[in-house]
Design a protein around this motif. Structure first.
Motif, mmCIF file in Angstrom:
data_model
loop_
_atom_site.group_PDB
_atom_site.id
_atom_site.type_symbol
_atom_site.label_atom_id
_atom_site.label_comp_id
_atom_site.label_asym_id
_atom_site.label_seq_id
_atom_site.Cartn_x
_atom_site.Cartn_y
_atom_site.Cartn_z
ATOM 1 N N ARG A 86 1.352 -6.672 -0.271
ATOM 2 C CA ARG A 86 2.231 -6.108 0.750
ATOM 3 C C ARG A 86 2.143 -4.575 0.758
ATOM 4 N N THR A 87 1.452 -4.024 -0.224
ATOM 5 C CA THR A 87 1.459 -2.571 -0.430
ATOM 6 C C THR A 87 0.730 -1.824 0.680
ATOM 7 N N VAL A 88 1.137 -0.570 0.879
ATOM 8 C CA VAL A 88 0.530 0.309 1.888
ATOM 9 C C VAL A 88 0.327 1.687 1.256
ATOM 10 N N ASP A 89 -0.882 2.224 1.384
ATOM 11 C CA ASP A 89 -1.189 3.565 0.876
ATOM 12 C C ASP A 89 -1.564 4.473 2.041
ATOM 13 N N ASN A 126 6.435 -0.875 1.273
ATOM 14 C CA ASN A 126 5.709 -2.144 1.376
ATOM 15 C C ASN A 126 6.062 -2.869 2.668
ATOM 16 N N MET A 127 5.119 -3.670 3.165
ATOM 17 C CA MET A 127 5.410 -4.578 4.280
ATOM 18 C C MET A 127 6.396 -5.654 3.824
ATOM 19 N N VAL A 171 -1.873 1.353 16.258
ATOM 20 C CA VAL A 171 -0.713 2.198 16.539
ATOM 21 C C VAL A 171 -0.357 2.081 18.017
ATOM 22 N N LEU A 172 0.926 1.791 18.281
ATOM 23 C CA LEU A 172 1.426 1.689 19.650
ATOM 24 C C LEU A 172 2.763 2.417 19.733
ATOM 25 N N ASN A 173 2.854 3.388 20.636
ATOM 26 C CA ASN A 173 4.096 4.153 20.842
ATOM 27 C C ASN A 173 4.643 4.741 19.537
ATOM 28 N N GLY A 174 3.730 5.232 18.683
ATOM 29 C CA GLY A 174 4.163 5.907 17.461
ATOM 30 C C GLY A 174 4.529 4.990 16.309
ATOM 31 N N LEU A 175 4.383 3.664 16.495
ATOM 32 C CA LEU A 175 4.658 2.713 15.424
ATOM 33 C C LEU A 175 3.350 2.076 14.964
ATOM 34 N N LEU A 176 3.259 1.779 13.671
ATOM 35 C CA LEU A 176 2.087 1.100 13.102
ATOM 36 C C LEU A 176 2.383 -0.400 13.082
ATOM 37 N N LYS A 231 8.948 7.680 10.344
ATOM 38 C CA LYS A 231 10.081 8.601 10.142
ATOM 39 C C LYS A 231 11.092 8.026 9.154
ATOM 40 N N SER A 232 11.376 6.718 9.275
ATOM 41 C CA SER A 232 12.354 6.087 8.377
ATOM 42 C C SER A 232 11.693 5.423 7.179
ATOM 43 N N ASN A 233 10.341 5.377 7.170
ATOM 44 C CA ASN A 233 9.583 4.725 6.096
ATOM 45 C C ASN A 233 10.051 3.277 5.912
ATOM 46 N N GLU A 234 10.165 2.554 7.053
ATOM 47 C CA GLU A 234 10.652 1.173 7.020
ATOM 48 C C GLU A 234 9.791 0.261 7.890
#
Length: 593
Positions: A368-371, A385-386, A397-402, A423-426
């Motif tokens: 689930r990890t993301v670097d 993590n996801m 990436v769409l509209n600033g979201l991954l 921005k929220s790291n969520e």
């Protein structure tokens, strides 16, 4: 009779030779000796005298700090002090001089610089040091501060640096920060600095011909994000902003599905007029479009930054940590910082100046990890993590979201989709796809997210189906199917067209390529690649589509080839990766300054 003494070589008998004489013989016999250490030694001694409060004839006072100094030294190095001590000002004879505009610590640093020629500029002090150096007219210090700020330019701070440079008349830094903002527009508009700009500054930025953008969609979405940030106050500016969005350059389906449906556009008659102008433009034959001249039909002409292709991890034949970059200008590969841990079958995107490696397989577990990788610092950092474990997923990436789409969690194929807010790291879940898809190809065209082919674990077959996601409706919809089943296809976007490259159907590895046109909802075949490839990386650069590595069914490939849509031909790049790899993450970034 005594012989008279011989005159020195640099005089004539009876008189002194003028100093400015051009007599070659004189210069030959009287060389001027310059001691390069003399000035430095003199200033060192003067600084020692100052530290012992010897021969000091003035005390500079700032806040509650007092600094002893020598008038002649300050006047020699600072035009500000020169005017103060040699003019008619009362300070010219005062023993104590108060400087109200500068704090004590900053003034001490600058007076130390006057004596030592040494200054340390940091993130913490540059914002007070630069204006203080400007006040004292220490141009070398001001220049050093500007060079430091230039080295710190980043999508999250360049607008602030631009405003700071403007405030303090740093013309060169102002121009460089402005150029940086134009060249990194897609990432800059995701920053808090952009959302907090005034209307004039936003109009100035989005009206620039020099914006480096993959599509005019970026400008439209930036405008909507800026207005929504303070909607009650800002919605009255929509018409002014839309004047600078080049709607005719957007795909027709994006105008219909996104622009026309936007409430901020619907509520403004002037915005509707701009939309009608764009629709008329699309109805004209190509040869007549050049006659429809307005600022909104003019193509932007960005100064393209040099690009790097980043290839992250992969299987070779096990999961690896290696990361290498291809420099398109220099036509060569080089290694950069390795991943923190082994990773293959991950999703890969470039967003906000960072490369994100999402999920994947570490050789034993689906993760689930993301670097995230910072190309300027050449270092990796972990982010949130996801929600789900995912390998062989798609990412875009769409509209600033991954978005992380589908994949395999170790036991089953996934239809679930989640999105990451930097921005929220969520991470949060969005609507799932209609079909489970592992080894899925993902890309964004016309403001929609496409999931192409893949493998459906439930039916145990490779897929030819394709579906697209609308973030506005939070809904997935099937579109036209590909002509062939493709799992592990490389997917990329070029000129608002979606390419599905290679992949496999069972044991059959493909070299065929097909392309989807959203305007007509149809797929068509284009030229085959030179090699069969599945699980390869794909990216678009400078009007060409690159396919990187993968495997041909028997071995991992180190080769790279690119497609030119103008000639409908594939060409193998002469320089190969150092490591043959499949399931690697591939993306294109701006070359770090």
């Amino acid at each position: 009779m005594e012989t008279p003494p011989r005159p020195p070589a640099c005089t004539k008998q009876g008189h002194q030779k003028p100093l400015d004489s051009k007599d070659d013989n004189t210069e030959k016999h009287c060389p001027v000796t310059v001691n390069p250490w003399h000035m430095k030694k003199a200033f060192k001694v003067m600084n020692e005298l100052r530290s012992q409060n010897l021969l000091c004839d003035v005390t500079i006072v700032a806040e509650d700090m007092e600094i002893s100094a020598h008038r002649v030294v300050l006047a020699a190095c600072s035009p500000y002090f020169h005017a103060m001590f040699t003019g008619e000002m009362s300070e010219s004879r005062a023993k104590r001089v108060r400087i109200k505009e500068v704090d004590g610590w900053t003034l001490r640093m600058l007076i130390d610089y006057v004596y030592t020629a040494e200054i340390q500029v940091t993130e913490e002090n540059v914002q007070v040091l630069l204006p203080a150096a400007g006040l004292l007219q220490l141009q070398d210090v001001k220049k050093t501060c500007c060079e430091f700020l230039e080295s710190q330019l980043h999508p999250v701070n360049c607008l602030g640096i631009r405003a700071f440079a403007d405030m303090h008349a740093c013309t060169d830094l102002l121009n460089k920060a402005n150029t940086y903002a134009e060249q990194h527009f897609a990432d800059v508009v995701l920053s808090e600095e952009f959302l907090n700009l005034g209307i004039e500054q936003v109009c100035s930025l989005i009206s620039s011909d020099k914006l480096t953008i993959s599509s005019e969609e970026k400008v439209f979405e930036a405008v909507i994000a800026w207005v929504n940030h303070d909607k009650d106050v800002r919605q009255e500016f929509m018409a002014r902003l839309m004047e600078h969005v080049r709607l005719p350059l957007l795909p027709r389906e994006y105008l219909v599905q996104r622009v026309e449906e936007e409430a901020l556009v619907k509520n403004s008659s002037a915005c509707k007029d701009y939309l009608i102008e764009a629709m008329k433009y699309h109805l004209l034959p190509t040869e007549q479009r050049i006659l429809m001249k307005s600022v909104r039909t003019r193509l932007r002409t960005p100064m393209n930054l040099p690009k790097l292709m980043v290839v992250v991890g992969g299987q070779a034949p096990k999961a690896i940590r290696s990361v290498e970059c291809y420099d398109f200008k220099e036509e060569r590969w080089h290694q950069v910082a390795e991943l923190p841990s082994r990773r293959c079958r991950a999703g890969m995107v470039y967003m906000a100046g960072l490369v994100f490696a999402v999920g994947g397989f570490n050789g034993s577990l689906r993760v689930r990890t993301v670097d995230s990788y910072d190309p300027v610092k050449d270092q990796w950092t972990s982010v949130a993590n996801m929600r789900d474990r995912r390998s062989t997923l798609g990412a875009a990436v769409l509209n600033g979201l991954l978005y992380a789409v589908g994949g395999f969690d170790g036991s089953t194929g996934l239809s679930s989709v989640e999105a990451y807010n930097i921005k929220s790291n969520e991470w949060f879940h969005v609507a799932p796809m209609n079909t489970r898809r592992s080894s899925v190809g993902v890309a964004v065209v016309g403001g929609l997210l496409y999931a192409v082919g893949g493998y459906d674990g439930a039916s145990r077959q490779c897929l030819s189906t394709v579906e697209c996601y609308s973030a506005t409706a939070n809904e997935w919809t099937y579109i036209a199917e590909m002509s062939t089943r493709r799992s592990g296809a490389g997917v990329g976007v070029l000129n608002n067209l979606l390419y599905a490259v290679g992949g496999h159907d069972g044991p059959l590895v493909r070299k065929s390529v097909e392309v989807y046109d959203p305007a007509t909802n149809t797929w068509r075949q284009v030229a085959d690649m030179n090699m069969c490839r599945r699980n390869a990386g794909v990216c678009a650069v400078n009007g060409l589509l690159y396919v990187v590595g993968g495997d041909d069914g028997s071995c991992n490939l180190a080769s790279v080839e690119y497609y030119n849509p103008t000639t409908d031909k594939w060409t193998v790049v002469s320089s190969c990766m150092s490591t043959g790899r499949s399931y690697a993450g591939v993306t294109v970034i701006d070359k770090p300054l």
